[in-house]
Design a protein around this motif. Structure first.
Motif, PDB file in Angstrom:
ATOM      1  N   UNK A 107       9.438 -54.268 -41.291  1.00 18.52           N
ATOM      2  CA  UNK A 107       9.859 -53.009 -40.677  1.00 18.52           C
ATOM      3  C   UNK A 107       8.859 -51.911 -41.019  1.00 18.52           C
ATOM      4  N   UNK A 108       8.250 -51.303 -39.990  1.00 14.65           N
ATOM      5  CA  UNK A 108       7.347 -50.182 -40.179  1.00 14.65           C
ATOM      6  C   UNK A 108       7.962 -48.941 -39.550  1.00 14.65           C
ATOM      7  N   UNK A 109       7.806 -47.803 -40.212  1.00 15.21           N
ATOM      8  CA  UNK A 109       8.349 -46.552 -39.674  1.00 15.21           C
ATOM      9  C   UNK A 109       7.477 -45.379 -40.092  1.00 15.21           C
TER      10      UNK A 109
ATOM     11  N   UNK B 100      15.196 -47.076 -45.828  1.00 18.41           N
ATOM     12  CA  UNK B 100      14.000 -47.462 -45.076  1.00 18.41           C
ATOM     13  C   UNK B 100      13.862 -46.685 -43.768  1.00 18.41           C
ATOM     14  N   UNK B 101      14.830 -45.843 -43.458  1.00 24.16           N
ATOM     15  CA  UNK B 101      14.759 -45.059 -42.225  1.00 24.16           C
ATOM     16  C   UNK B 101      13.715 -43.966 -42.408  1.00 24.16           C
ATOM     17  N   UNK B 102      12.613 -44.082 -41.662  1.00 22.54           N
ATOM     18  CA  UNK B 102      11.505 -43.159 -41.866  1.00 22.54           C
ATOM     19  C   UNK B 102      11.765 -41.766 -41.332  1.00 22.54           C
ATOM     20  N   UNK B 103      12.321 -41.655 -40.109  1.00 23.10           N
ATOM     21  CA  UNK B 103      12.555 -40.348 -39.512  1.00 23.10           C
ATOM     22  C   UNK B 103      13.658 -40.477 -38.491  1.00 23.10           C
ATOM     23  N   UNK B 104      14.014 -39.379 -37.868  1.00 23.12           N
ATOM     24  CA  UNK B 104      15.075 -39.397 -36.870  1.00 23.12           C
ATOM     25  C   UNK B 104      14.581 -39.966 -35.544  1.00 23.12           C
ATOM     26  N   UNK B 105      13.292 -40.246 -35.438  1.00 23.66           N
ATOM     27  CA  UNK B 105      12.720 -40.757 -34.202  1.00 23.66           C
ATOM     28  C   UNK B 105      12.633 -42.272 -34.269  1.00 23.66           C
ATOM     29  N   UNK B 106      13.565 -42.943 -33.611  1.00 23.66           N
ATOM     30  CA  UNK B 106      13.570 -44.401 -33.640  1.00 23.66           C
ATOM     31  C   UNK B 106      12.331 -44.979 -32.978  1.00 23.66           C
ATOM     32  N   UNK B 107      11.711 -44.196 -32.099  1.00 24.37           N
ATOM     33  CA  UNK B 107      10.509 -44.686 -31.428  1.00 24.37           C
ATOM     34  C   UNK B 107       9.378 -44.936 -32.411  1.00 24.37           C
ATOM     35  N   UNK B 108       9.497 -44.373 -33.629  1.00 22.25           N
ATOM     36  CA  UNK B 108       8.465 -44.576 -34.643  1.00 22.25           C
ATOM     37  C   UNK B 108       8.681 -45.870 -35.420  1.00 22.25           C
ATOM     38  N   UNK B 109       9.804 -46.543 -35.203  1.00 19.75           N
ATOM     39  CA  UNK B 109      10.131 -47.756 -35.956  1.00 19.75           C
ATOM     40  C   UNK B 109       9.845 -48.993 -35.113  1.00 19.75           C
ATOM     41  N   UNK B 110       9.189 -49.955 -35.749  1.00 15.97           N
ATOM     42  CA  UNK B 110       8.916 -51.227 -35.100  1.00 15.97           C
ATOM     43  C   UNK B 110       9.248 -52.362 -36.062  1.00 15.97           C
ATOM     44  N   UNK B 111       9.714 -53.449 -35.507  1.00 14.86           N
ATOM     45  CA  UNK B 111      10.067 -54.625 -36.287  1.00 14.86           C
ATOM     46  C   UNK B 111       9.175 -55.779 -35.853  1.00 14.86           C
ATOM     47  N   UNK B 112       8.601 -56.471 -36.831  1.00 10.38           N
ATOM     48  CA  UNK B 112       7.814 -57.667 -36.535  1.00 10.38           C
ATOM     49  C   UNK B 112       8.594 -58.885 -37.009  1.00 10.38           C
ATOM     50  N   UNK B 113       8.859 -59.787 -36.088  1.00 11.36           N
ATOM     51  CA  UNK B 113       9.557 -61.032 -36.387  1.00 11.36           C
ATOM     52  C   UNK B 113       8.575 -62.194 -36.292  1.00 11.36           C
ATOM     53  N   UNK B 114       8.905 -63.299 -36.925  1.00 14.84           N
ATOM     54  CA  UNK B 114       8.070 -64.491 -36.825  1.00 14.84           C
ATOM     55  C   UNK B 114       6.749 -64.404 -37.539  1.00 14.84           C
ATOM     56  N   UNK B 115       6.657 -63.525 -38.538  1.00 13.17           N
ATOM     57  CA  UNK B 115       5.376 -63.320 -39.227  1.00 13.17           C
ATOM     58  C   UNK B 115       5.331 -64.041 -40.569  1.00 13.17           C
TER      59      UNK B 115
END
Length: 251
Positions: free
Chosen positions: A38-40, A66-81
């Protein structure tokens, strides 16, 4: 930030001031297919990294801090890594549509430190991307039980760079009193005390939000660590199952 796993072996005679620090072992690639990276973007503009794990095709569970900011668009999840710096064919990178921290999360004492991330689209299950099951209602793990915590966190207390490869540590369930002595606001109702003073393996910076896995089920979410006592506090998932199911709209 989130934790990778730290194994300390005290090999020097009593009174010595040094110790050998050994990083947690690398897992077999894609053998923990539920793991999410999870990156934010934080409020101060810096980026943070956490662990998490896939619990439904479009939901990842992690820690509320782990919630970086109120902007969910800034959060990305990488699966299968396995190697988060490599462009592995197994990886799926998905934006977060909605972050759902527990409404009673307290950022000062890390009580109720749990959060659901609703993904913009469903993950495609594969050998490298699978769900991690929850424990049964009211399930508990007894002191002495060996469990595991995977993550991409740092591999020593002084490290400035986290691991690119997925690591894992083995942690023992401890009696609640051990954490009550060292952590203010520790709650035996909503938290689990883990660690092993004989080996000193820890989930540390970069591993927050990752799962405590016992018998192939997620019993906890990594929340707090005390490196001086080699103890970790994890959020007890069984205490939050009704909230989790309600927000994922499951029966």
């Amino acid at each position: 930030m989130a934790p990778v796993l730290i194994l300390l072996a005290f090999l020097l005679p009593l009174g010595a001031h040094a110790e050998e620090i050994i990083g947690g072992h690398e897992v077999t690639p894609h053998s923990r297919p539920y793991m999410a990276f999870v990156r934010s973007l934080k409020e101060d503009g810096n980026r943070s990294r956490c662990g998490g794990f896939l619990v439904q095709d479009n939901f990842v569970l992690t820690a509320a801090h782990c919630w970086g900011s109120s902007l969910c668009s800034s959060m990305r999840v990488t699966l299968g890594a396995h190697n988060i710096k490599a462009h592995e064919q197994s990886q799926q990178i998905i934006r977060v549509a909605k972050a759902i921290p527990h409404p009673k999360y307290n950022s000062e004492n890390k009580i109720n430190d749990i959060m659901l991330l609703k993904l913009e689209r469903k993950a495609k299950r594969s050998k490298a991307v699978k769900l991690l099951k929850f424990p049964r209602a009211n399930a508990r793990v007894r002191p002495g039980k060996k469990c595991h915590v995977p993550g991409w966190g740092v591999t020593s207390f002084n490290a400035t760079k986290a691991s690119d490869l997925l690591q894992e540590a083995e942690l023992n369930i401890q009696v609640d009193y051990q954490c009550q002595k060292h952590f203010l606001h520790y709650s035996e109702t909503t938290q689990i005390c883990v660690g092993d003073p004989r080996k000193v393996q820890l989930a540390f910076k970069g591993d927050s939000g990752g799962p405590l896995v016992c018998d192939n089920r997620a019993y906890g979410v990594c929340a707090r660590v005390n490196k001086d006592t080699t103890l970790d506090v994890v959020t007890k998932i069984s205490s939050f199952l009704p909230w989790i199911r309600r927000n994922m709209k499951l029966p």
